[in-house]
Write a protein that holds these residues in place. Structure first.
Motif, PDB file in Angstrom:
ATOM      1  N   SER A  29       0.828  -1.213   0.000  1.00 38.16           N
ATOM      2  CA  SER A  29       0.000   0.000   0.000  1.00 38.16           C
ATOM      3  C   SER A  29       0.858   1.256   0.000  1.00 38.16           C
ATOM      4  O   SER A  29       0.615   2.192  -0.770  1.00 38.16           O
ATOM      5  CB  SER A  29      -0.907   0.014   1.243  1.00 38.16           C
ATOM      6  N   SER A  33       1.029   3.823  -3.135  1.00 35.67           N
ATOM      7  CA  SER A  33       0.498   5.168  -2.836  1.00 35.67           C
ATOM      8  C   SER A  33       1.581   6.232  -2.962  1.00 35.67           C
ATOM      9  O   SER A  33       1.328   7.326  -3.478  1.00 35.67           O
ATOM     10  CB  SER A  33      -0.097   5.187  -1.428  1.00 35.67           C
ATOM     11  N   SER A  36       2.292   6.767  -6.662  1.00 36.26           N
ATOM     12  CA  SER A  36       1.188   7.502  -7.301  1.00 36.26           C
ATOM     13  C   SER A  36       1.241   8.984  -6.944  1.00 36.26           C
ATOM     14  O   SER A  36       1.072   9.852  -7.801  1.00 36.26           O
ATOM     15  CB  SER A  36      -0.153   6.913  -6.862  1.00 36.26           C
ATOM     16  N   THR A  37       1.476   9.268  -5.671  1.00 30.62           N
ATOM     17  CA  THR A  37       1.542  10.659  -5.228  1.00 30.62           C
ATOM     18  C   THR A  37       2.734  11.379  -5.855  1.00 30.62           C
ATOM     19  O   THR A  37       2.626  12.545  -6.258  1.00 30.62           O
ATOM     20  CB  THR A  37       1.649  10.717  -3.691  1.00 30.62           C
ATOM     21  N   GLN A 107      -4.284   5.415 -10.176  1.00 27.15           N
ATOM     22  CA  GLN A 107      -4.314   6.332  -9.037  1.00 27.15           C
ATOM     23  C   GLN A 107      -3.748   7.707  -9.389  1.00 27.15           C
ATOM     24  O   GLN A 107      -4.181   8.720  -8.827  1.00 27.15           O
ATOM     25  CB  GLN A 107      -3.548   5.721  -7.859  1.00 27.15           C
ATOM     26  N   PHE A 164      -2.063  11.775  -1.168  1.00 22.78           N
ATOM     27  CA  PHE A 164      -1.604  10.512  -0.587  1.00 22.78           C
ATOM     28  C   PHE A 164      -2.717   9.867   0.240  1.00 22.78           C
ATOM     29  O   PHE A 164      -2.946   8.653   0.164  1.00 22.78           O
ATOM     30  CB  PHE A 164      -0.374  10.749   0.285  1.00 22.78           C
ATOM     31  N   VAL A 167      -5.262   8.244  -2.200  1.00 20.94           N
ATOM     32  CA  VAL A 167      -4.899   7.001  -2.892  1.00 20.94           C
ATOM     33  C   VAL A 167      -4.704   5.838  -1.920  1.00 20.94           C
ATOM     34  O   VAL A 167      -4.993   4.695  -2.254  1.00 20.94           O
ATOM     35  CB  VAL A 167      -3.626   7.180  -3.765  1.00 20.94           C
ATOM     36  N   ILE A 168      -4.231   6.126  -0.721  1.00 24.90           N
ATOM     37  CA  ILE A 168      -3.990   5.013   0.207  1.00 24.90           C
ATOM     38  C   ILE A 168      -5.318   4.457   0.741  1.00 24.90           C
ATOM     39  O   ILE A 168      -5.387   3.320   1.209  1.00 24.90           O
ATOM     40  CB  ILE A 168      -3.071   5.450   1.369  1.00 24.90           C
ATOM     41  N   SER A 174      -7.659  -0.091  -7.261  1.00 29.55           N
ATOM     42  CA  SER A 174      -6.741  -1.158  -6.843  1.00 29.55           C
ATOM     43  C   SER A 174      -7.331  -2.528  -7.123  1.00 29.55           C
ATOM     44  O   SER A 174      -6.632  -3.440  -7.584  1.00 29.55           O
ATOM     45  CB  SER A 174      -6.449  -1.018  -5.342  1.00 29.55           C
ATOM     46  N   THR A 187      -3.588  -4.517  -1.321  1.00 29.79           N
ATOM     47  CA  THR A 187      -3.360  -3.328  -0.494  1.00 29.79           C
ATOM     48  C   THR A 187      -4.217  -3.410   0.771  1.00 29.79           C
ATOM     49  O   THR A 187      -5.005  -4.346   0.946  1.00 29.79           O
ATOM     50  CB  THR A 187      -3.728  -2.058  -1.279  1.00 29.79           C
TER      51      THR A 187
END
Length: 231
Positions: A29, A33, A36-37, A107, A164, A167-168, A174, A187
Motif C-alpha cells: 500500500s 500510494s 502515485s503521489t 491512481q 496521498f 490514494v492510500i 486497486s 493493499t
C-alpha cells in the motif's frame, strides 16, 4: 458489542506481533500510494502552477474541467485504464494489467486533478505584490515563479498530503487494475474488503487502525512543520 471489542483487541495483538502478511500488505500500500503521489506531484504541480501563473485562452475551461474531474468515480477510471491495458487494448502488449504499475497509473489519474486544483488555489491566494516586487527587482519569469512557489509551498504540500490520503484509502482502482493478488497487489483497502467478505474481521480491523494511523501521522507531521515555520 463483544464482537467489536474482541476484534479490536485481537487486531491490536496482530499489530504488535508485526504479522508478516499484514506487514507485506502495508508495504504494498505504501509503495503504490507513494509512487502515485510522486508521479501526480511531478505532473500536477507544474500543471497547476502554469494554469495559475499564466494567462491564456481557455484558462477558465481548464479550471472547470479539473474541478469536474475531482468527482470522477474510481470505477470509471478503472474501466478507462482497463480498456487501454487489457489484452485487447492498445497497450495490452506491455502486460500491465494486474500489476502495481497499473494501480499507479489509475491512481495518478485519480489524484492528478486534486494536486493541480489545490496548487492553483494555493498560488491564486498569493498576493499579486509578490510577483510585481520580484519583477521590479529584476527577477526573470523563472525566478519570479520561484518566489511564488516558495510562498505557496504549504498549500502545495497540503495538496500532496491530501492526494496521498486519497490514494492510500482508495479501493476501486486497486481492485480492478491490481486484482488483489496476495503478496503482490493486495493493499490495505482491498485486503479489508476481502476479509469482510470472508467474515474475518481481525486483519481488516488491524489494517483499518494502521490506515488511520498513517493518515493521522502524516497530517500531524505536516501541521507540526507548518507551525514551526510560521512562528
Amino acid at each position: 458489542m463483544n464482537l467489536i471489542i474482541d476484534s479490536i483487541l485481537s487486531a491490536i495483538n496482530l499489530i504488535l506481533s508485526l504479522d508478516a502478511e499484514m506487514m507485506n500488505i502495508v508495504a504494498v500500500s505504501l509503495k503504490v500510494s507513494a509512487a502515485s503521489t510522486l508521479f501526480a506531484g511531478v505532473l500536477g504541480v507544474p500543471l497547476g502552477f502554469f494554469v495559475a501563473f499564466e494567462t491564456f485562452p481557455g484558462k477558465r475551461l481548464i479550471i472547470t474541467l479539473l474541478n469536474t474531474l475531482l468527482a470522477l468515480p474510481t470505477v470509471v477510471i478503472g474501466l478507462f485504464v482497463y480498456a487501454f491495458i487489457s489484452r485487447r487494448g492498445i497497450f495490452g502488449a506491455l502486460d500491465l494489467l494486474y500489476t502495481q504499475k497499473a494501480m499507479v497509473i489509475g491512481q495518478v489519474i485519480l489524484v492528478l486533478p486534486i494536486v493541480a486544483t489545490f496548487t492553483i488555489a494555493a498560488i491564486s491566494r498569493i498576493d499579486e505584490r509578490y510577483r510585481k516586487t520580484a519583477m521590479t527587482l529584476g527577477a526573470n519569469r523563472l525566478q519570479t515563479a520561484g518566489v511564488i512557489f516558495r510562498e505557496a509551498r504549504f498549500g502545495i504540500v497540503a495538496a500532496l498530503v491530501a492526494s496521498f490520503g486519497r490514494v492510500i484509502a482508495e479501493v476501486g482502482i486497486s481492485m480492478m487494475l491490481g486484482g488483489n493478488a496476495r503478496g503482490f497487489t493486495r493493499t490495505m483497502t482491498t485486503a479489508m474488503a476481502l476479509e469482510y467478505d470472508k467474515g474475518q474481521f481481525v486483519l481488516a480491523v488491524a489494517l483499518g487502525i494502521i490506515l488511520l494511523s498513517i493518515s493521522f501521522g502524516l497530517n500531524l507531521l505536516f501541521n507540526f512543520f507548518q507551525g514551526r515555520y510560521d512562528r
